[in-house]
Write an enzyme that holds these catalytic residues in place. Structure first.
Site: not given
Lengths: 240, 240, 240, 240
Positions: B101, B103, B126, B177, B235
Site C-alpha cells: 500500500h 500514497h 504489460d 484514499h 518476453y
C-alpha cells in the site's frame, strides 16, 4: 581475438553503455527499453537481451544476430522481443546505425493520445525537421501475427506516406505504445530519445497553457535544423 | 535457529527490503506505505510496524502475525494500521503472496478523482490486463467500525463485481484514499506499485492532451499481456 | 554554559537543522524559506537569519529575539524579514512551538490561484482536519506599513473567521504569496510543510483529471484525522 | 601573468562555473545553454564554446572576444553560436555584466505558447518587477540573415516598447525559442535563470488551476520588489 571479434566486442560495449544510459537519465524504468547497433559490412546486429534487469546486465550478455535477426552463437541469451522492429527499421532505413526504444513518460503520453508532436519551438527544430509523427493503430491481424515486425512496418509506412527522411526526423511514436528513435551511432540514437522526451514534455506544457498555440514558421524550423545539420552548419566545433 | 524461524527471518528481511524500496523510488514519503508477505503453510503474515520512520527501521522490527492478523511473539511493535486490509486480501485472493500500500502521487490523484485508470497503452497492458479499477466510496458505518477491514472488503467486492482476477489485475485504487497492489512475491508486488504509479502518470498526461483519447483495442491489450504473462509468453529469459 | 544558554544552543541547532531540511527535500530554492522555534518560558524565539545561503549557514548564525521579535545579543545577524509574521502567529496561537514558511511550488500555485486546498483524500485528512484555507488579499495600506505583521494578522483573521484550530489545521496559504505551517516542534512544522506540498500537488492533479471531483465525506475526514491525532489514535507506536 | 591576463583568467573561471551550474540544477540538458560575462574596461567578453559537452569542458576552453564578438587569440575554440545575441544585449543594456541562455522546460513552454509570464505572486515579484515579456516572432528576413543578432534586437525592441529597465526585469522569453536572463554578475544571471524557470512553473500550475487567476495588485508587486531591491531594501544582511 581477430578483427571481426574485436569489432563485435566493441559493438557489445557500445550497446551495453547505450542501454545503461537510459535508466540513468530517467528514460527507462525496470527493463523497459532496448538499444541496438548494426554493422552492415559484418552482417551483424547487436541488441540488449530480453527482460534482464539493468543492474545485472553485462556487456557480454548483449545478443549478436544476423541482419534478419537470427541469433548467432551458442549459449546466447534471448534477444529483446522488439528485435523484429529494429530489423525492419535497419532494412528500410539504410542510413541509420542504431535504434532505441523506450517507454519514456511524455513521449508515451503523446503516443497514447494518438497525436504527432507539433514543431512548436527551436528545441524541437534543432533535432527534428518536422513534427514527430505518430503511426496509425495496428490492425487486429497485424497484432496477432508477427506483431513486432508489423510495428516496424507501420513506422516505415508512416515515413513513406509523409515523405520523411529518417535522418531528418530521427524518431516516431507508435500509437498506444511509445517512441522509437535512431541515429548515426548508439550515442546519437540515445541522445535523440532524450531530446524527444524533452520536446514531448515542452509541447504538452505549451498546449496546456495555450491550446491554440501555433507551430513555428517553416523558415525558423529550417534555420534551426540547418544551423546544426545543414551543409553550412555552424553550431559546434568544426570536427563535430 | 530451526527451519520455521529461519523462514520467518527470511520473510522479515524481504518485507524490510520491500518497505525500504518504496521511498527509494519515490513511491512513499514519511511513513506512508506498507508491505507485507504471507506464508500460508506456516500460518504467518509479516508486515511493517506502524509509523516507524524508514531511516530507523530494522528487519527485526517487522511484525509477525497469524493469518487473522493477531500479533505473535512478545515485545513486538504494533503492526501497520492497514494490516486488516492486507488480511482480507490474503483471505479472498488465495493466489497472492504479498501486498503493498502506498500514497504515491499519481495513483492517489486518480483515486481522489474517483476514476478507474483506463488501459491507454502497452505500458499498462504489460502488467494490467484491464483498466485499474477504483472502488466505491465506503459508507459511514463501514468507516466508523473496522474501517481497515472494510477497505479490504470493498476491494474484494469490486473484483467480484467486475469479474477480475487478482493476478491479471494486480492492483486497485481505493476511492479518496490510494492504491493497493499485490503479487507472487514482495519484489513483484512492489514492482506493481511502481508500474501503477507510472501508468497513472502517463494516463493523466494522455487525458490532459486528448480528453477524447480512446482505450487501446482489446486485441492489443491481450497481445501485450500475454506476451509477458500468457502461456506462450516470450518476453524475458526462459527462467523468468 | 548555564542551563538557559544550553537550551538556547539546542534551539539554534534544531532551527538550523529544520532550515537545512527544507532545500534537502525540495521545498526551498536559493534562500527562500525560514523556520523558527519559540520557548515561551525563556521568552525567546530563534529564527533563521535573512538572506544567508543555505550552504554557508551555521547553527550559531541563528538569530535570538524576545517574544516581540526584538533581537537579543550583540553582533547578531539580521533575522529573517518574515519574523513579524512568526511573532504574530506565536502570540495568537499559544499552542504552537515552531513556524515554517516556504515558497514550495504547488502550495504557492494554489495561493496564487487564490483557492483553498479542498480535502480530497486521506493523505490530506491524516494531517489537515479541514480544507487548507487561503487568506484574503492584503489591502494597500496593510502592505505599505508593517507588511509582515499584517501577513500574520490576516492568517489569524482567517482562522477566526473559519473557526479553525491551529493544531487541527497546521498550515495556511497566504494569497499571492505562499504557505505557512506550524506544529508542536520544528520537526513537525517542517513535516507539515512537506505534507502540505504533497497534498497541494495531489489536489491539483485530481482537479485537472476531474474538475467536478468532490471533497471526501466528513466521516472519512474525521476517521483519518482521529486515527492519527484523536484521543483514541491507533496509528504509530504507543509513545509516538 | 600580468593583471589583464589574471582578470581574464578569473572571468574564464566564473563563466566556466556559471555554465557548469546550469545542468547541475536541471536548467540545461546536453549542450543547450550558454553563459557569458563582459568587462567593458578591458573590452572583452568571455563565453562558452559552441557544442562542447559539459563533462568535457574546462575553464581554459572559454572563448575570449572583443566587444563586437570577434574572437581574440589564436587556437581558440568557436564561441557559442548565440554570441551575437549576447553582444547586442551588452551593447544596449550597458548596466548588465552577464547573460545566460537556456532551454529550461517551463520557460520554453511559455515562449512556445507565445505568452508573457504574468506576475501572479511574491516569488515572481521578488525578482521581476513586472510580467516577464515575450518577444514578437522574428520575420523571415530576420531569421535568414544574422539570425542571432536579430534575436538580440527583438529583445531590445521589446524592452523599449514596454519601457522596461533591464535590471528591474532581468529576463525575457524569445517567442518559439526560450529564455534569456542577465544580471550584475554571472552568479546573479544564473540565479535569475533558476528563478525564471520556477516562476514559469508556478504560473503554469496557477493558470491550470484557475484560468481566471488575476495578476497580483501593483502595490504588492512594488512592495516585494523594493523589499529586496529598493533603496530601503531590508531583505538579507547589510552587505548583501
Amino acid at each position: 581475438m581477430n578483427k571481426t571479434e574485436r569489432l563485435i566486442t566493441d559493438m557489445k560495449h557500445r550497446v551495453y553503455e547505450g542501454n545503461m544510459g537510459l535508466p540513468e537519465v530517467g528514460l527507462v524504468k525496470l527493463t523497459w527499453g532496448n538499444v541496438s547497433e548494426i554493422n552492415r559490412n559484418l552482417g551483424v546486429i547487436v541488441i540488449k537481451p530480453s527482460g534482464v534487469p539493468y543492474e545485472e546486465m553485462t556487456p557480454n550478455q548483449m545478443v549478436v544476430t544476423d541482419l534478419r535477426g537470427e541469433v548467432l552463437g551458442e549459449g546466447s541469451l534471448k534477444p529483446s522481443s522488439d528485435l523484429p522492429t529494429h530489423v525492419i527499421l535497419y532494412q528500410n532505413f539504410p542510413e541509420i546505425k542504431s535504434v532505441v526504444h523506450t517507454h519514456s513518460t511524455h513521449a508515451v503520453s503523446w503516443a497514447q493520445a494518438g497525436y504527432e508532436i507539433p514543431a512548436l519551438g527551436t528545441t524541437h527544430a534543432d533535432t527534428f525537421f518536422n513534427e514527430v509523427p505518430c503511426t496509425r493503430q495496428l490492425s487486429e491481424s497485424e497484432v496477432a501475427e508477427e506483431y513486432e515486425k508489423h510495428t516496424g512496418d507501420v513506422i516505415v509506412e508512416t515515413f513513406k506516406d509523409k515523405q520523411l527522411k529518417p535522418l531528418e526526423v530521427p524518431g516516431i511514436l507508435v500509437k498506444n505504445h511509445g517512441p522509437f528513435t535512431w541515429g548515426l551511432s548508439v550515442e546519437k540514437a540515445v541522445e535523440n530519445s532524450l531530446i524527444l522526451e524533452e520536446v514531448a514534455l515542452m509541447a504538452k506544457e505549451t498546449r496546456l497553457l495555450n491550446p491554440q498555440s501555433q507551430v513555428m514558421p517553416d523558415y525558423l524550423l529550417l534555420k534551426h535544423y540547418q544551423r546544426k545539420h545543414g551543409e553550412k552548419a555552424y553550431y559546434g566545433q568544426v570536427s563535430e
